[in-house]
Design a protein around this motif. Structure first.
Motif, PDB file in Angstrom:
ATOM      1  N   ASN A 299      18.851  18.799   0.466  1.00 25.92           N
ATOM      2  CA  ASN A 299      19.609  18.031  -0.530  1.00 25.92           C
ATOM      3  C   ASN A 299      21.034  17.656  -0.107  1.00 25.92           C
ATOM      4  O   ASN A 299      21.768  17.088  -0.908  1.00 25.92           O
ATOM      5  CB  ASN A 299      19.661  18.792  -1.860  1.00 25.92           C
ATOM      6  CG  ASN A 299      20.330  20.149  -1.742  1.00 25.92           C
ATOM      7  OD1 ASN A 299      21.040  20.429  -0.774  1.00 25.92           O
ATOM      8  ND2 ASN A 299      20.077  21.006  -2.717  1.00 25.92           N
TER       9      ASN A 299
ATOM     10  N   SER B 274      11.993  12.625   2.929  1.00 24.36           N
ATOM     11  CA  SER B 274      12.730  13.198   1.808  1.00 24.36           C
ATOM     12  C   SER B 274      14.229  13.088   2.075  1.00 24.36           C
ATOM     13  O   SER B 274      14.753  11.993   2.224  1.00 24.36           O
ATOM     14  CB  SER B 274      12.281  14.650   1.560  1.00 24.36           C
ATOM     15  OG  SER B 274      12.804  15.142   0.347  1.00 24.36           O
ATOM     16  N   ASP B 275      14.948  14.214   2.183  1.00 25.70           N
ATOM     17  CA  ASP B 275      16.383  14.175   2.447  1.00 25.70           C
ATOM     18  C   ASP B 275      16.701  13.523   3.793  1.00 25.70           C
ATOM     19  O   ASP B 275      17.814  13.042   4.013  1.00 25.70           O
ATOM     20  CB  ASP B 275      16.957  15.601   2.404  1.00 25.70           C
ATOM     21  CG  ASP B 275      18.471  15.642   2.286  1.00 25.70           C
ATOM     22  OD1 ASP B 275      19.046  14.738   1.640  1.00 25.70           O
ATOM     23  OD2 ASP B 275      19.087  16.567   2.837  1.00 25.70           O
TER      24      ASP B 275
ATOM     25  N   SER C  54      13.264   8.004   0.222  1.00 27.97           N
ATOM     26  CA  SER C  54      13.247   8.737  -1.045  1.00 27.97           C
ATOM     27  C   SER C  54      14.104   8.008  -2.070  1.00 27.97           C
ATOM     28  O   SER C  54      15.293   7.751  -1.828  1.00 27.97           O
ATOM     29  CB  SER C  54      13.791  10.156  -0.834  1.00 27.97           C
ATOM     30  OG  SER C  54      14.126  10.754  -2.064  1.00 27.97           O
TER      31      SER C  54
ATOM     32  N   GLU D 177      15.413   9.012  -4.832  1.00 31.18           N
ATOM     33  CA  GLU D 177      16.569   9.766  -5.284  1.00 31.18           C
ATOM     34  C   GLU D 177      17.722   9.695  -4.277  1.00 31.18           C
ATOM     35  O   GLU D 177      18.892   9.608  -4.670  1.00 31.18           O
ATOM     36  CB  GLU D 177      16.193  11.237  -5.527  1.00 31.18           C
ATOM     37  CG  GLU D 177      15.213  11.448  -6.669  1.00 31.18           C
ATOM     38  CD  GLU D 177      13.772  11.540  -6.209  1.00 31.18           C
ATOM     39  OE1 GLU D 177      13.041  12.396  -6.712  1.00 31.18           O
ATOM     40  OE2 GLU D 177      13.385  10.740  -5.312  1.00 31.18           O
TER      41      GLU D 177
ATOM     42  N   THR E 214       9.101   9.137  -4.730  1.00 29.83           N
ATOM     43  CA  THR E 214       9.890  10.131  -5.462  1.00 29.83           C
ATOM     44  C   THR E 214       9.440  11.545  -5.106  1.00 29.83           C
ATOM     45  O   THR E 214       8.307  11.772  -4.689  1.00 29.83           O
ATOM     46  CB  THR E 214       9.805   9.911  -6.976  1.00 29.83           C
ATOM     47  OG1 THR E 214       8.431   9.867  -7.379  1.00 29.83           O
ATOM     48  CG2 THR E 214      10.487   8.613  -7.369  1.00 29.83           C
ATOM     49  N   SER E 215      10.341  12.495  -5.326  1.00 24.54           N
ATOM     50  CA  SER E 215      10.160  13.860  -4.840  1.00 24.54           C
ATOM     51  C   SER E 215       9.726  14.803  -5.953  1.00 24.54           C
ATOM     52  O   SER E 215       9.384  14.404  -7.057  1.00 24.54           O
ATOM     53  CB  SER E 215      11.477  14.351  -4.235  1.00 24.54           C
ATOM     54  OG  SER E 215      12.408  14.630  -5.276  1.00 24.54           O
ATOM     55  N   GLU E 216       9.805  16.107  -5.601  1.00 19.32           N
ATOM     56  CA  GLU E 216       9.469  17.155  -6.566  1.00 19.32           C
ATOM     57  C   GLU E 216      10.458  17.214  -7.735  1.00 19.32           C
ATOM     58  O   GLU E 216      10.219  17.922  -8.712  1.00 19.32           O
ATOM     59  CB  GLU E 216       9.409  18.509  -5.863  1.00 19.32           C
ATOM     60  CG  GLU E 216      10.739  19.097  -5.417  1.00 19.32           C
ATOM     61  CD  GLU E 216      11.210  18.535  -4.075  1.00 19.32           C
ATOM     62  OE1 GLU E 216      12.281  18.978  -3.608  1.00 19.32           O
ATOM     63  OE2 GLU E 216      10.515  17.676  -3.499  1.00 19.32           O
ATOM     64  N   GLU E 217      11.565  16.485  -7.650  1.00 17.85           N
ATOM     65  CA  GLU E 217      12.480  16.397  -8.787  1.00 17.85           C
ATOM     66  C   GLU E 217      11.850  15.658  -9.967  1.00 17.85           C
ATOM     67  O   GLU E 217      12.319  15.770 -11.094  1.00 17.85           O
ATOM     68  CB  GLU E 217      13.776  15.707  -8.368  1.00 17.85           C
ATOM     69  CG  GLU E 217      14.584  16.498  -7.361  1.00 17.85           C
ATOM     70  CD  GLU E 217      15.840  15.759  -6.920  1.00 17.85           C
ATOM     71  OE1 GLU E 217      16.133  14.684  -7.471  1.00 17.85           O
ATOM     72  OE2 GLU E 217      16.539  16.274  -6.026  1.00 17.85           O
TER      73      GLU E 217
ATOM     74  N   PRO F 122      11.748  12.432 -11.130  1.00 16.67           N
ATOM     75  CA  PRO F 122      12.697  11.694 -11.972  1.00 16.67           C
ATOM     76  C   PRO F 122      11.997  10.940 -13.101  1.00 16.67           C
ATOM     77  O   PRO F 122      10.866  10.465 -12.944  1.00 16.67           O
ATOM     78  CB  PRO F 122      13.356  10.725 -10.985  1.00 16.67           C
ATOM     79  CG  PRO F 122      12.376  10.594  -9.864  1.00 16.67           C
ATOM     80  CD  PRO F 122      11.715  11.921  -9.752  1.00 16.67           C
TER      81      PRO F 122
END
Length: 352
Positions: A93, A118-119, A219, A221, A248-251, A253
């Motif tokens: 992150n 991802s990040d 990603s 986010e 989109t990720s495990e967050e 959104p």
């Protein structure tokens, strides 16, 4: 930088050395058995020699306190002539913190395959701005270390990214998973994740034409964060005619977040620059936690948010939903900065 003059890194071959780096979080420190399974798959399935760089196994605390050390590994990996590709262990992150310490000259003069997602969107954006093609997907601790064995679909996609001049045509996987297995339980190394039946690609605003462009994205986010800081975004001219890819990720959104992201692209006059959008099937659960509205409604709401935002801004470009990249498995590897052909008539996609 002329956006037409992107450099595709050289392909690699069996026996080559690949750098293993942790430019984001320190999960290999916490779950070495998962990490080592990923390293073994790199050796056994791809016949490559993983070379662990100094930060690869460092603790999350060390990595958080030393963004320059993480960047130094990236600089050294690009500058080392014995290293032929660079694999990220996993996302995180705060990777944006390493970008000021990266050596643009060393990286641009030594183009190599970089793989992560991802990040790692941060690094992909940095490399895109240098005119270098990079490869979105394939983390050591996730796709390579997949419990119960790597997905054949992922293996073939990674092979094409590493060993072939182009990835070529891509097809939807007949099944996929967004489930997680607890890494703290070592017996999960041999367990397969539950799978869902794939629904195939869904084409929205389909047009009767052939679309070609250069891929930019990652990603959602992380891209949203970059829309706010505006330090590493390409110019509007550089994005003219590009193909946006988002996931989109495990967050997980909300649909409101998704709508506002697309609306922000509209307000910044970036949305109208894209010729088409690729959207991955979203991750709709994380460690047995589900969105408030449930999996199916969450997936549907995300699609509607994107469609509604484009409609509200008067943009009628094709959107291809249900693609297999990002935080679901198996994965297509996306050549960020590479060329793509989208044939709306035959509903085919080809990475050139």
């Amino acid at each position: 930088m002329n956006k037409e003059n992107f450099i595709r890194p050289p392909t690699i071959k069996a026996g080559d050395k690949v750098a293993i780096v942790s430019p984001s979080s320190g999960m290999p420190f916490l779950f070495p058995w998962v990490y080592e399974q990923g390293l073994n798959r790199i050796r056994d399935i791809f016949q490559l020699e993983p070379v662990e760089f100094p930060t690869a196994r460092k603790s999350p605390e060390y990595l958080s306190q030393n963004p320059e050390a993480r960047a130094d590994d990236i600089n050294r990996a690009f500058g080392d002539s014995s290293i032929k590709a660079i694999f990220a262990t996993i996302g995180g992150n705060d990777q944006v913190r390493i970008l000021p310490f990266l050596n643009k000259e060393v990286i641009k003069e030594n183009p190599k395959i970089f793989m992560g997602y991802s990040d790692c969107t941060n690094l992909h954006l940095f490399l895109w701005n240098l005119g270098l093609v990079s490869y979105y997907g394939g983390a050591v601790m996730v796709q390579f270390a997949m419990g119960g064995g790597m997905h054949d679909y992922t293996v073939q996609s990674i092979r094409k990214a590493l060993f072939y001049p182009t990835i070529g045509k891509v097809f939807p996987s007949p099944e996929y998973s967004d489930a997680d297995l607890d890494w703290s339980q070592k017996d999960n190394l041999n367990k397969k994740r539950p799978m869902y039946k794939g629904e195939g690609l869904f084409w929205h605003n389909k047009q009767n034409n052939l679309i070609e462009g250069r891929l930019w994205g990652g990603s959602l986010e992380i891209l949203d964060f970059h829309l706010s800081i505006r330090k590493y975004l390409p110019s509007q001219d550089e994005l003219e005619g590009a193909i946006l890819f988002i996931e989109t990720s495990e967050e997980m959104p909300s649909s409101g977040f998704i709508y506002r992201f697309v609306a922000a692209l509209g307000e910044l006059e970036l949305l109208k620059k894209f010729k088409a959008i690729l959207v991955a099937t979203p991750k709709a659960q994380f460690c047995s936690q589900y969105p408030p509205e449930g999996r199916e409604a969450f997936i549907s709401n995300q699609k509607n948010a994107i469609k509604n935002a484009l409609k509200d801004y008067g943009i009628h470009i094709p959107i291809i939903f249900n693609m297999n990249f990002g935080h679901t498995d198996p994965q297509i590897i996306i050549p960020s900065g590479g060329r793509i052909k989208i044939n709306c008539r035959s509903e085919t996609i080809e990475f050139c």
